[in-house]
Each structure stands twice: as C-alpha cells, then as structure tokens.
Design a protein around this motif. Structure first.
Motif, mmCIF file in Angstrom:
data_model
loop_
_atom_site.group_PDB
_atom_site.id
_atom_site.type_symbol
_atom_site.label_atom_id
_atom_site.label_comp_id
_atom_site.label_asym_id
_atom_site.label_seq_id
_atom_site.Cartn_x
_atom_site.Cartn_y
_atom_site.Cartn_z
ATOM 1 N N GLU A 63 0.773 -1.146 0.018
ATOM 2 C CA GLU A 63 -0.090 0.075 0.055
ATOM 3 C C GLU A 63 0.724 1.345 -0.014
ATOM 4 N N SER A 64 2.172 1.226 0.125
ATOM 5 C CA SER A 64 3.068 2.306 -0.039
ATOM 6 C C SER A 64 3.318 2.683 -1.546
ATOM 7 N N ARG A 65 2.408 3.046 -1.993
ATOM 8 C CA ARG A 65 2.432 3.539 -3.542
ATOM 9 C C ARG A 65 1.828 4.858 -4.067
ATOM 10 N N LEU A 66 1.998 5.098 -5.082
ATOM 11 C CA LEU A 66 1.216 6.212 -5.752
ATOM 12 C C LEU A 66 0.546 5.661 -6.807
ATOM 13 N N PRO A 67 -0.880 5.542 -6.675
ATOM 14 C CA PRO A 67 -1.747 4.799 -7.392
ATOM 15 C C PRO A 67 -1.879 5.390 -8.767
ATOM 16 N N ALA A 68 -2.053 6.625 -8.879
ATOM 17 C CA ALA A 68 -2.288 7.447 -10.128
ATOM 18 C C ALA A 68 -0.806 7.122 -10.997
ATOM 19 N N ALA A 69 0.210 7.432 -10.537
ATOM 20 C CA ALA A 69 1.477 7.395 -11.188
ATOM 21 C C ALA A 69 1.677 5.993 -11.777
ATOM 22 N N GLU A 70 1.284 5.049 -10.910
ATOM 23 C CA GLU A 70 1.447 3.582 -11.485
ATOM 24 C C GLU A 70 0.535 3.239 -12.495
ATOM 25 N N ALA A 71 -0.698 3.600 -12.346
ATOM 26 C CA ALA A 71 -1.641 3.211 -13.211
ATOM 27 C C ALA A 71 -1.272 3.890 -14.708
ATOM 28 N N SER A 72 -0.746 5.240 -14.627
ATOM 29 C CA SER A 72 -0.383 5.890 -15.904
ATOM 30 C C SER A 72 0.800 5.402 -16.491
ATOM 31 N N GLY A 73 1.692 4.632 -15.676
ATOM 32 C CA GLY A 73 3.171 4.373 -16.066
ATOM 33 C C GLY A 73 3.105 3.297 -17.219
ATOM 34 N N VAL A 74 4.244 3.091 -17.845
ATOM 35 C CA VAL A 74 4.422 2.091 -18.891
ATOM 36 C C VAL A 74 4.697 0.895 -18.193
ATOM 37 N N ARG A 75 5.526 0.700 -17.174
ATOM 38 C CA ARG A 75 5.994 -0.706 -16.597
ATOM 39 C C ARG A 75 4.749 -1.212 -15.688
ATOM 40 N N SER A 76 4.570 -2.341 -15.870
ATOM 41 C CA SER A 76 3.516 -3.071 -15.168
ATOM 42 C C SER A 76 3.933 -3.358 -13.677
ATOM 43 N N MET A 77 3.266 -2.679 -12.726
ATOM 44 C CA MET A 77 3.532 -2.765 -11.463
ATOM 45 C C MET A 77 3.001 -4.121 -10.820
ATOM 46 N N THR A 78 1.848 -4.629 -11.672
ATOM 47 C CA THR A 78 1.346 -5.953 -11.199
ATOM 48 C C THR A 78 2.465 -6.979 -11.080
ATOM 49 N N ARG A 79 3.068 -7.117 -12.249
ATOM 50 C CA ARG A 79 4.159 -8.282 -12.277
ATOM 51 C C ARG A 79 5.069 -7.856 -11.201
ATOM 52 N N LEU A 80 5.525 -6.936 -10.855
ATOM 53 C CA LEU A 80 6.669 -6.407 -9.831
ATOM 54 C C LEU A 80 5.822 -6.851 -8.252
ATOM 55 N N ASP A 81 4.737 -6.251 -8.200
ATOM 56 C CA ASP A 81 4.028 -6.742 -6.911
ATOM 57 C C ASP A 81 3.933 -8.109 -6.796
ATOM 58 N N ASN A 82 3.374 -8.991 -7.739
ATOM 59 C CA ASN A 82 3.267 -10.348 -7.451
ATOM 60 C C ASN A 82 4.604 -10.994 -7.354
ATOM 61 N N GLY A 83 5.721 -10.655 -8.111
ATOM 62 C CA GLY A 83 7.130 -11.027 -7.767
ATOM 63 C C GLY A 83 7.507 -10.784 -6.269
ATOM 64 N N LEU A 84 7.105 -9.461 -5.757
ATOM 65 C CA LEU A 84 7.726 -9.359 -4.570
ATOM 66 C C LEU A 84 7.064 -10.210 -3.536
ATOM 67 N N VAL A 85 5.472 -10.282 -3.581
ATOM 68 C CA VAL A 85 4.828 -11.186 -2.993
ATOM 69 C C VAL A 85 5.212 -12.395 -3.000
ATOM 70 N N THR A 86 5.484 -13.222 -3.899
ATOM 71 C CA THR A 86 5.942 -14.442 -4.025
ATOM 72 C C THR A 86 7.194 -14.673 -3.358
ATOM 73 N N ALA A 87 8.209 -13.753 -3.776
ATOM 74 C CA ALA A 87 9.614 -13.734 -2.895
ATOM 75 C C ALA A 87 9.411 -13.789 -1.529
ATOM 76 N N ILE A 88 8.658 -13.051 -0.878
ATOM 77 C CA ILE A 88 8.478 -12.838 0.678
ATOM 78 C C ILE A 88 7.835 -14.160 0.977
ATOM 79 N N VAL A 89 6.911 -14.686 0.329
ATOM 80 C CA VAL A 89 6.208 -15.973 0.775
ATOM 81 C C VAL A 89 7.262 -17.267 0.770
#
Length: 193
Positions: A63-89
């Motif tokens: 939840e430490s994110r800037l939703p508007a900037a991430e939604a308008s960005g080119v790079r997919s934050m979803t893959r990064l978030d999922n990768g982060l969650v998977t790595a922590i688990v």
C-alpha cells in the motif's frame, strides 16, 4: 525497479517482517494454549498466529504506492508486486523449513504453509477492501479458534491452518488460495482509489 522497491519501503519493512516471523516461529516451537471457543476447548498452537506480523508488513509495503502514477506508467507494477509477494512468501517458507531442521521437528513448517494461505487470503480481500484486508487473515484465525475444532481437539478440514504439517490437503489448499490471491492482485494493483 530499484526506485519502485524503495518507494514501497521494501528495503526496510520486508527484512524486519521476515526477522519477526523467523524469531517468533523459533520461539513458539510446539507451544499450545487453551483458548475459549464456541465449540469445545481447543488447545491451539501459538505458531498459528506467527504469520500475522509478516502480513502486516507485506500489506504496508503493497500500500506504499502512488496509485495514479503507477496506473499511468508504462511498466507493469502488477508483475513487480506479484514477484515481490512471491519472493517474500518463498522466504517465509524457507525460514520455516530451516527452523524446522534446526529444531528437529516438522511443526515449524506449518508456519510457512500458513503464511502462504493467509497471504493469499489477504490478497483476495485486498482486491475489494484495500488495506483493510489485512484483517481478513486475523478474522480467519479467530474463526478457526472459535469453531474450527471438533470436541476431541482435532481441527476441521476447512480450517487449513490448524491441520498438521504433513497434510496434503492443507498444502494444496494453501497453494490454490495463494494463486487466486496473486490473480486478484492484478485487479487491486490497477485501482487508483
């Protein structure tokens, strides 16, 4: 990617969360407590509650994110978030296996399995409730304690987290819930509000 990780405060919060998880799991070992319940008087392993601080740290990072900037960005934050969650688990599962090998008992591995299940549950809730979904695993734990045990103190199959370390159904259910949570993460990462 480095800026994304720093913006998420992952460099400080995640190592702290994993350290709290590992220390608590090692300290709890096979400690059980008698807790009040609606059905029976279950002796509950304290290790059931060990993943909760890790989940709180993980939710803070997500939840430490800037939703508007991430939604308008080119790079997919979803893959990064999922990768982060998977790595922590995966790190939590590895910690639990290492602690189980040090203690000489398989009981500690339930901490990793439960972290997988409860993280998936939290991510599923996050798609609809946002940051408040961090309470969904806590609600699951309370439900398990209140009505999740038979009169002879054996856990009901639906509880998943209270089942023994070598239970195949619990492992499979944890992986399925985690996979559904990662899929739900796609929806919640795209939200701007």
């Amino acid at each position: 990617m480095r800026w994304w990780f720093k913006a998420r405060k992952g460099h400080t919060l995640l190592p702290l969360g994993l350290a709290v998880f590992a220390v608590a799991l090692y300290a709890m070992q096979d400690t059980t407590v008698l807790l009040p319940a609606i059905l029976g008087r279950p002796r509950v392993a304290l290790s059931l509650f060990v993943p909760v601080p890790l989940l709180a740290f993980l939710m803070a990072v997500l939840e430490s994110r800037l939703p508007a900037a991430e939604a308008s960005g080119v790079r997919s934050m979803t893959r990064l978030d999922n990768g982060l969650v998977t790595a922590i688990v995966a790190a939590a599962v590895l910690c639990s296996v290492l602690i189980a090998s040090v203690q000489g008992t398989a009981a500690a591995t339930t901490g990793g399995r439960n972290a997988v299940f409860l993280t998936g549950l939290m991510l599923i809730g996050r798609a609809w409730a946002g940051q408040a979904a961090v309470m969904l695993p806590v609600g699951w734990l309370v439900t398990v304690v209140l009505v999740g045990f038979h009169a002879n103190n054996t856990p009901r199959p639906w509880t998943v987290i209270a089942l023994p370390a070598d239970d195949v159904f619990a492992a499979a259910a944890s992986l399925v819930v985690f996979a559904i949570g990662l899929a739900a993460q796609v929806r919640s990462s795209r939200k701007t509000a």
